[in-house]
Design a protein around this motif. Structure first.
Motif, short mmCIF file in Angstrom:
data_model
loop_
_atom_site.label_atom_id
_atom_site.label_comp_id
_atom_site.label_asym_id
_atom_site.label_seq_id
_atom_site.Cartn_x
_atom_site.Cartn_y
_atom_site.Cartn_z
N LEU A 51 0.83 -1.21 0.00
CA LEU A 51 0.00 0.00 0.00
C LEU A 51 0.86 1.25 0.00
N PHE A 89 -9.51 4.56 -1.23
CA PHE A 89 -8.22 3.92 -0.96
C PHE A 89 -7.99 2.95 -2.09
N LEU A 139 -10.95 0.92 -3.34
CA LEU A 139 -12.05 1.03 -2.38
C LEU A 139 -12.57 2.46 -2.35
N ILE A 185 -14.50 4.68 -0.24
CA ILE A 185 -14.98 4.62 1.13
C ILE A 185 -16.02 5.70 1.42
N PRO A 240 -21.89 0.72 11.00
CA PRO A 240 -21.25 -0.60 11.06
C PRO A 240 -19.75 -0.50 10.86
N GLY A 289 -16.15 -0.60 9.51
CA GLY A 289 -15.59 -0.49 8.16
C GLY A 289 -16.37 0.43 7.25
N CYS A 290 -17.36 1.14 7.78
CA CYS A 290 -18.19 1.97 6.91
C CYS A 290 -17.52 3.31 6.63
N GLY A 291 -16.46 3.65 7.34
CA GLY A 291 -15.76 4.90 7.03
C GLY A 291 -15.89 5.96 8.11
N LYS A 292 -16.26 5.57 9.33
CA LYS A 292 -16.39 6.56 10.41
C LYS A 292 -15.03 7.18 10.72
N SER A 293 -14.05 6.30 10.92
CA SER A 293 -12.72 6.82 11.23
C SER A 293 -12.21 7.69 10.09
N SER A 304 -1.50 0.11 8.75
CA SER A 304 -1.56 1.49 8.31
C SER A 304 -2.97 1.90 7.93
N SER A 305 -3.84 0.92 7.76
CA SER A 305 -5.14 1.27 7.20
C SER A 305 -5.90 2.19 8.13
N SER A 306 -5.78 2.04 9.42
CA SER A 306 -6.36 3.03 10.30
C SER A 306 -5.66 2.95 11.63
N THR A 337 -6.78 2.89 14.34
CA THR A 337 -7.59 2.34 15.42
C THR A 337 -7.44 0.84 15.55
N1 LIG Z 1 -4.95 3.51 4.50
C1 LIG Z 1 -5.90 2.67 4.02
N2 LIG Z 1 -5.65 1.92 2.94
C2 LIG Z 1 -6.58 1.07 2.47
N3 LIG Z 1 -7.78 0.90 2.99
C3 LIG Z 1 -8.10 1.62 4.06
C4 LIG Z 1 -7.17 2.53 4.64
N4 LIG Z 1 -7.76 3.11 5.71
C5 LIG Z 1 -8.99 2.57 5.78
N5 LIG Z 1 -9.19 1.67 4.80
C6 LIG Z 1 -10.42 0.91 4.57
O1 LIG Z 1 -11.47 1.80 4.56
C7 LIG Z 1 -12.62 1.24 5.18
C8 LIG Z 1 -13.16 2.19 6.21
O2 LIG Z 1 -12.23 2.31 7.25
P1 LIG Z 1 -12.55 3.08 8.59
O3 LIG Z 1 -11.39 2.85 9.49
O4 LIG Z 1 -12.90 4.46 8.27
O5 LIG Z 1 -13.82 2.30 9.12
P2 LIG Z 1 -14.57 2.51 10.49
O6 LIG Z 1 -15.96 2.86 10.14
O7 LIG Z 1 -13.84 3.43 11.36
O8 LIG Z 1 -14.56 1.05 11.06
P3 LIG Z 1 -14.31 0.57 12.57
O9 LIG Z 1 -15.60 0.67 13.28
O10 LIG Z 1 -13.89 -0.86 12.40
O11 LIG Z 1 -13.24 1.41 13.15
C9 LIG Z 1 -12.21 -0.09 5.74
O12 LIG Z 1 -12.70 -1.09 4.87
C10 LIG Z 1 -10.70 -0.05 5.68
O13 LIG Z 1 -10.21 -1.32 5.41
#
Ligand SMILES: Nc1ncnc2c1ncn2[C@@H]1O[C@H](COP(=O)(O)OP(=O)(O)OP(=O)(O)O)[C@@H](O)[C@H]1O
Ligand SMILES: [Mg+2]
Lengths: 258, 275, 335
Positions: free
Chosen positions: A253, B44, B47, B49, B68, B70-74, C14-16, C18
């Motif tokens: 990535l 991403f 993806l 998001i 839910p 993985g929906c993209g809150k973070s 690295s994806s998040s 959290t």
């Molecule tokens: N840097 C990245 N590279 C690739 N994919 C990413 C990256 N950051 C996030 N994602 C993807 O984006 C989607 C949303 O991520 P995000 O962390 O925003 O979800 P979330 O709603 O906060 O979920 P959770 O409740 O599990 O924390 C996820 O499917 C994650 O795998």
């Protein structure tokens, strides 16, 4: 202007002596010698790898068993062999052992083992073995204690615990460092030419002393060593990624840059 | 503090901790818009998001984001802080458009505080040093002043006794409170919380939520991702439900929890509230 | 290369920020892997006793240790003084080469680590090739290459490249630019001739630095990469500028993590100085070898193993001390 032929003229003294000569001539002409050298490097690495793994495994097990005496032996072995130069160790085997009356020139059935080969294999094997022991021990101890406890509380025997729970987990931790160690060992085998093991490095020195065409010879030898060590490096990378898929994804990535 | 006031930059965060005026909820919708999502997209790789997020958050509002996994809150929160670049639309935070490549990102980051699920305290610095670092380096605050202010903030989150301890010596709840104090030290106008209690044991969750509740009462603009429904119900002014990369339902906690409109929201709530 | 367990500390997804860390630091395990067993324990001590009685004691008794009671022996191994007492080699040279190569390769390695982390394609490519190439070659070969190749290159440069380029520049580039090129070509000769004039230790220092700097570069890069992304995000979210983040957040943590790897590389470096003996540098190993080769006393046995043991013990003291220091540092930072 500086034309191409002029440039070639300038470079001639560096690369080739006369007309009719070409860069790499001494390598091509002595190719059989170099191939023999590669064969010897691989042979001695193979035997040293075998010795080092057996020695490393035994020493690692001695270090994790709760026996005070054996632990002292194991610690003394690893620390001494890891903290002294391989060259000194090899000298000690090659020049020193015969003084004690040990004959290194062996006849094992149809196989004749020269004294330099025996001393070199032994030195390289023990030196690497000390590192292997440390890598194996680190792998065994990195398996969390909860795992052993859980396995024992399920009623598995000690050996079952080791075989079914600890070792499989330790293997994935240990393979990448082991790969690094063996790639280092292959490079270290070059040192054995100092006691007359006729490996790649030795042949290079030999051809160089006859032809004095240093650049082409050592460039070729560097290339040969790259051909031997780079595949091992790729193997290590592959192992690391295989056992840590998420790390691989992360590196992909981010394009593997900071 | 009343929300219709134009804020001088440093008064936005009530650092003294005594501002206790609970603004009547109805009035918050009168506040000045401080975060505006306009058709925000984020990808991403392949993806997709965020797929056109539309939302206006006003000064002083306490927002809870649900959805839910993985929906993209973070991702949404991290866009506000420009930890992620948006790929389309515009996101205006305190008058600065983050879609603009020349946006003053440092200013936004200094004015929004962020609290992470994993705390992310700097392990090589003591608690107080963690809190003092940003004011000294970013704002050039003299050491004594930063230290005095840091102690005040630690007092406010209730761990002044641990000022000289190192993060690893603290419990999770204490670490998270330090993280909040650290963010507050920059006098942020907006506080972002990304699941601040998810890594904590139940008994520590309360101490962190208490601090957040005090902050909300003091009038801080807060955007929080959390699974603490009781907290959302009690403290939030509005709840946003995210699904498939969009805000798919929004409303007061009462309306959302007691009478959700969208099928997906109903589904989500039925799963969550059963636990 | 030494095992890299220090590299696998904490790498978080690295994806998040959290998600929990993927690779947790290996927990320090207390107590043995298997439960104690008294018979086994006794057996262990017995084996140790046998080794001491039948190996160590005879070796100590039958060895010819007499020369090592003589101060001249130790002078010889320490710095091999000539008639004027000027050092000609020995341990002093080993340390000299080791420390110089260490300093040079730390500085060069840092530059290459930055280069490889750079987004500039050219720098990234160049530094990557250098690092991978040097790490893949035996340091023995590199030292040899420098020893044999550099003088040739230097003489070639001095006799052909320098005058040739200077003449060409004067003829074709005019006074101003031509003069500048001439000046540069002349100055570069200092670089080329540097190690040449600095010999004998110069070649060894250069050869060892070429290899060690590549390893150092990778250590630095791994150390920087091992910092969790959350740390950077926390720093950025506080509004810290990149240089503040590097100085206050990344480097202090990365340096601590790199200590074990750096020290183990230093140990390798000290041991590798022995390779300089093959290019006729009279460092400790060669001094020892010469010593036992020249030592001949009628009626006394040769002292090959004894000398090599003493030499090995000297290396051991240095390297083991380094590893102890590294362990102390690691424990201290374990808070
Ligand atoms: N840097 C990245 N590279 C690739 N994919 C990413 C990256 N950051 C996030 N994602 C993807 O984006 C989607 C949303 O991520 P995000 O962390 O925003 O979800 P979330 O709603 O906060 O979920 P959770 O409740 O599990 O924390 C996820 O499917 C994650 O795998
Ligand atoms: Mg999240």
């Amino acid at each position: 202007m500086l034309t191409l032929p002029a440039l070639a003229n300038l470079l001639t003294p560096l690369l080739a002596a006369d007309a009719g000569d070409y860069f790499g001539k001494s390598v091509i002409e002595n190719l059989p010698l170099f191939l023999h050298g590669i064969g010897m490097t691989l042979t001695i690495s193979f035997w040293a790898a075998l010795i080092s793994f057996v020695v490393g495994l035994v020493v690692a097990l001695l270090r994790v068993t709760p026996s005070g005496g054996l632990k002292i032996v194991a610690v003394a072995f690893t620390e001494f062999f890891r903290n002294t130069p391989l060259l000194v160790q090899v000298y000690a085997f090659y020049f020193g052992l015969p003084k004690l009356g040990v004959n290194l020139h062996l006849q094992l059935g149809p196989f004749e083992v020269s004294d330099s080969f025996a001393a070199g294999t032994l030195g390289l094997g023990l030196y690497t073995g000390a590192y292997v022991a440390e890598a194996l021990r680190a792998g065994l101890l990195a398996v969390p204690k909860g795992q052993t406890e859980a396995a024992r509380s399920l009623g598995l025997s000690l050996l079952q615990t080791l075989r079914l729970v600890v070792v499989p987990q330790a293997v994935r931790l240990v393979l990448p460092p082991l790969g690094n160690l063996y790639s280092a060992m292959l490079k270290n085998s070059a040192i054995l030419s100092a006691v007359g093991v006729a490996d790649l490095m030795y042949q290079a020195d030999y051809v160089n002393n006859r032809s004095f065409r240093t650049f082409e010879i050592f460039s070729a030898v560097a290339l040969f060593y790259l051909m031997l060590t780079l595949p091992l490096g790729f193997l290590v990378n592959w192992l690391e990624n295989k056992f840590n898929p998420l790390r691989a994804r992360r590196l992909r990535l981010r394009g593997a840059r900071v | 503090m009343t929300n219709s006031d134009p804020h001088p930059p440093s008064s936005a965060a009530p650092a003294n901790g005594t501002a206790s005026a609970v603004s009547p909820r109805g009035k918050k919708s009168d506040g000045r818009p401080i975060i505006e999502f306009r058709d925000v997209h984020k990808r991403f790789g392949h993806l997709h998001i965020l797929r056109g997020v539309e939302e206006t958050i006003r000064e002083g509002e306490v927002i809870v984001i649900l959805g839910p996994s993985g929906c993209g809150k973070s991702t949404m929160l991290r866009c506000i802080n420009h930890l992620e670049k948006i790929d389309g639309g515009s996101l205006i935070v305190d008058g600065i458009d983050l879609g603009d490549p020349h946006a003053n990102v440092d200013k936004i980051r200094a004015e929004t505080g962020m609290v992470f699920q994993q705390f992310n305290l700097f392990p090589h610095m003591s608690v107080l040093e963690n809190v003092m670092l940003a004011p000294m380096k970013v704002r050039g605050t003299p050491k004594e002043e930063a230290s005095a202010k840091g102690m005040k903030l630690l007092e406010r989150v209730g761990i002044q006794a641990k000022a000289d301890a190192y993060p690893i010596q603290l419990s999770g709840g204490q670490q998270q409170r330090v993280a909040i104090a650290r963010a507050l030290a920059m006098n942020p106008k907006i506080m972002l919380f990304d699941e601040p209690t998810s890594a904590l044991d139940p008994e520590m969750i309360r101490e962190v939520l208490d601090v957040m509740r005090d902050l909300a009462r003091a009038g801080m603009t807060m955007v929080t991702v959390t699974h603490e429904m009781a907290f959302a119900r009690e403290v939030a002014d509005r709840v946003l439900f995210i699904d498939a990369g969009r805000v798919c339902e929004r409303g007061t906690p009462q309306a959302f929890f007691d009478n959700p409109q969208e099928a997906r929201a109903k589904d989500f709530l039925s799963k969550i509230l059963k636990h | 290369m030494p095992s890299s367990d220090s590299e696998v500390r904490t790498i978080s997804d690295s994806s998040s920020g959290t998600n929990p860390p993927l690779v947790l630091p290996a927990p320090r395990r207390r107590g043995p892997l298997v439960t104690p067993n008294r018979v086994f324990n006794l057996l262990g001590w017995l084996i140790l006793a046998l080794i001491v009685v039948f190996l160590v004691i005879p070796a100590a008794r039958h060895g010819n240790w007499e020369p090592f009671g003589d101060a001249n022996t130790w002078h010889y191994l320490w710095d091999t003084p000539d008639e004027n007492g000027k050092p000609q080699g020995g341990l002093v040279y080993t340390l000299y080469v080791g420390i110089a190569a260490c300093l040079i390769s730390t500085a060069v390695g840092f530059v290459f680590a930055l280069g490889r982390s750079s987004n500039n394609r050219f720098f990234h490519g160049f530094c990557s090739v250098y690092i991978e190439l040097m790490r893949a070659l035996p340091s023995y070969l590199i030292i040899f290459y420098v020893f044999i190749g550099l003088p040739k290159f230097a003489s070639f440069y001095n006799s052909v490249v320098w005058p040739g380029a200077a003449a060409w520049a004067r003829a074709h580039l005019g006074a101003g630019l031509g003069g500048a090129v001439e000046f540069l070509v002349e100055k570069f000769s200092y670089v080329v001739n540097f190690a040449f004039q600095w010999q004998p230790p110069g070649f060894a220092i250069m050869g060892l630095s070429l290899y060690t700097s590549a390893v150092m570069a990778e250590i630095f890069r791994a150390g920087i990469l091992s910092i969790e992304k959350g740390q950077l995000e926390a720093a950025y979210s506080l509004g810290l500028k990149p240089h503040h983040t590097i100085i206050n957040i990344i480097l202090p943590q990365a340096l601590r993590r790199m200590v074990p790897a750096i020290v183990s590389q230093l140990i390798t470096l000290i041991k590798d100085t022995s390779l300089a003996s093959i290019i006729a540098l009279q460092e400790l190993t060669r001094a020892g070898k010469q010593f036992y080769e020249f030592y001949l006393e009628p009626g006394k046995p040769p002292i090959v193993l004894e000398t090599l043991f003493v030499v090995a013990a000297i290396y051991f003291v240095i390297c083991y001390a380094l590893s102890i220091i590294s362990q102390r540092l690691e424990m201290k930072q374990g808070r």
